[in-house]
Scaffold this active site. Structure first.
Site, PDB file in Angstrom:
ATOM      1  CE  LYS A   1      -4.517   0.738   0.560  1.00  0.00           C
ATOM      2  NZ  LYS A   1      -5.529  -0.267   0.196  1.00  0.00           N
TER       3      LYS A   1
ATOM      4  N   GLY B   1     -19.016   3.148  -1.714  1.00  0.00           N
ATOM      5  CA  GLY B   1     -20.343   3.262  -1.099  1.00  0.00           C
ATOM      6  C   GLY B   1     -21.440   3.506  -2.125  1.00  0.00           C
TER       7      GLY B   1
ATOM      8  N   GLY C   1     -20.745   6.487   3.786  1.00  0.00           N
ATOM      9  CA  GLY C   1     -19.760   6.800   2.750  1.00  0.00           C
ATOM     10  C   GLY C   1     -20.370   6.671   1.371  1.00  0.00           C
TER      11      GLY C   1
ATOM     12  N   GLY D   1     -18.502   7.480  -1.532  1.00  0.00           N
ATOM     13  CA  GLY D   1     -17.436   7.570  -2.535  1.00  0.00           C
ATOM     14  C   GLY D   1     -17.672   6.487  -3.578  1.00  0.00           C
ATOM     15  CG  ASN D   2     -15.362   3.663  -6.843  1.00  0.00           C
ATOM     16  OD1 ASN D   2     -15.283   2.519  -6.415  1.00  0.00           O
ATOM     17  ND2 ASN D   2     -15.480   3.914  -8.134  1.00  0.00           N
TER      18      ASN D   2
HETATM   19  N1  GLU Z   1      -7.342  -0.019  -2.972  1.00  0.00           N
HETATM   20  C1  GLU Z   1      -8.145  -1.183  -3.171  1.00  0.00           C
HETATM   21  C2  GLU Z   1      -8.140  -2.059  -1.940  1.00  0.00           C
HETATM   22  O1  GLU Z   1      -7.892  -1.604  -0.851  1.00  0.00           O
HETATM   23  C3  GLU Z   1      -7.772  -1.924  -4.444  1.00  0.00           C
HETATM   24  C4  GLU Z   1      -6.378  -2.455  -4.512  1.00  0.00           C
HETATM   25  C5  GLU Z   1      -5.996  -2.999  -5.861  1.00  0.00           C
HETATM   26  O2  GLU Z   1      -6.826  -3.063  -6.749  1.00  0.00           O
HETATM   27  O3  GLU Z   1      -4.823  -3.362  -5.982  1.00  0.00           O
HETATM   28  O4  GLU Z   1      -8.474  -3.200  -1.990  1.00  0.00           O
END
Ligand code: GLU
Length: 411
Positions: free
Chosen positions: A104, A221, A216, A218-219
């Site tokens: 991340k 929710g 939420g 956002g995308n």
């Molecule tokens: N950010 C999203 C998650 O937390 C997607 C991660 C991804 O597609 O690599 O699962």
């Protein structure tokens, strides 16, 4: 109680390690982040000044495949937060049974204060400073909070320029015109509703009489709300970061989303009772869906949660202390690493399409997603019996077990 997300992630891991009777050395390996990078990089602002921004990329574990996970752009981004999120990605990819590890990253920035061209320069400059760490077989970033498909396209372009050949598979969540997958944008919300449908089967919830509250919009929710309504569930509450709307007769989602688009707020939208975000979490409902940020259900409010089921669409919305209280009260949580795994699952499909130069139809993407996430749910539900524990712990145990099985021998 801990407000430190990484401490929470470690606490969850330790609980599972006890259950699986893992030896200390294995626990130590799983507790550490393989590579933890902080970069401070320059961005030229519109007025000609150069500002320095701080970004992170945490690569937790790649025993099952290349590191995978989103990048978030937010003022709240901290080292501890991205470390926790990288560990959760490792478990998530294992639960979804896709061949990736966990990572991340993020940049400390308030995107609302940047112009479009500043945002573009920031995205590209960040990639320049981490490009040696990423790659289709090394580490594959994706969108997360406040990062968009457009940002992913800029980043993939910059990476391709640096390595000298088009490399769309380095980043997922791109717009379809830039090598993205059909269905990726909706995938996390859609996957969550497949999970809700599986949960309904094993608990005999009837969609038409099942009330759902979503925190939420956002995308994640907003797509969750849309698919839940299409699947026949009663969405009775929604919220953005400032305002919550509650109507036991049902929320008119289209109207609410249009109002928010036009006015930038939910306040004054009408046809529903307005309340605070915190109060919405405590309203009467069958299913509560925290789809915003981490640590919104804590030991401070867990006693007042009235939902029977929680579907965690945000990452880490329930703290370990709150989790104990909810469990004691018989409230069942579908853990984040399962319920929001639809996004990374379709990221995997996008990566496959890029590597093989294929284009899947949206129908194929959705049906493959449904197969994967349904299997993940069923595996997790059965793991409760196997491990004689609650759903969350069982899902985590399954994930950790899969990662442990893939850990390379230390020479
Ligand atoms: N950010 C999203 C998650 O937390 C997607 C991660 C991804 O597609 O690599 O699962």
């Amino acid at each position: 109680m801990s407000n430190d997300p990484f401490q929470n992630a470690l606490q969850q891991l330790n609980q599972v390690a006890n259950l699986l009777k893992l030896d200390d050395q294995t626990v130590k390996r799983l507790s550490s982040i393989d590579k933890s990078i902080q970069v401070n990089f320059p961005v030229k602002m519109d007025d000609g000044r150069v500002e320095i921004f701080t970004g992170y990329r945490m690569q937790h574990n790649n025993a099952r495949g290349p590191y995978k996970g989103g990048l978030r752009f937010s003022n709240q981004v901290s080292k501890s937060e991205v470390k926790a999120l990288s560990m959760w990605m490792t478990w998530k990819c294992a639960v979804a049974d896709i061949p990736f590890g966990g990572a991340k990253g993020g940049v400390v920035v308030d995107t609302k204060k940047l112009s479009e061209s500043e945002l573009k320069r920031l995205s590209k400059s960040f990639i320049r400073s981490i490009h040696q760490l990423i790659g289709p077989q090394q580490d594959v970033p994706a969108p997360d909070m406040y990062t968009t498909p457009q940002i992913m396209a800029w980043m993939a372009d910059e990476y391709s320029k640096i390595v000298g050949s088009p490399t769309p598979a380095v980043i997922t969540g791109k717009p379809v015109r830039s090598g993205g997958s059909l269905g990726r944008n909706k995938a996390t919300g859609q996957g969550g509703v497949f999970v809700l449908q599986e949960l309904s089967k094993v608990t005999s919830l009837e969609p038409a009489t099942t009330q759902v509250i979503i925190q939420g919009l956002g995308n994640v929710g907003s797509f969750f709300a849309d698919f839940a309504i299409k699947a026949g569930y009663q969405v009775v509450g929604v919220s953005d970061s400032r305002t919550a709307l509650y109507n036991p007769e049902g929320i008119d989602l289209k109207r609410v989303l249009n109002y928010k688009k036009q006015n930038g707020t939910l306040s004054g939208c009408g046809s529903a009772q307005e309340m605070s975000n915190a109060d919405l979490l405590e309203m009467e409902t069958d299913v509560l869906v925290p789809a915003a940020i981490e640590s919104v259900i804590t030991e401070g409010n867990a006693d007042r949660i009235k939902a029977k089921y929680i579907i965690e669409m945000a990452n880490g919305p329930v703290t370990p202390e709150a989790d104990k209280i909810l469990r004691r009260r018989g409230i069942v949580s579908v853990p984040d690493v399962l319920s929001n795994s639809g996004g990374v699952t379709v990221s995997y499909f996008e990566w496959l399409q890029n590597l093989n130069n294929e284009k899947w139809s949206e129908q194929k993407v959705i049906s493959e997603l449904k197969k994967k996430i349904t299997k993940a749910f069923i595996d997790g539900w059965q793991a409760r019996e196997k491990f004689q524990t609650d759903f969350r712990t069982a899902v985590y145990a399954l994930a950790v077990q899969r990662v442990v099985a893939a850990l390379p021998k230390v020479k």
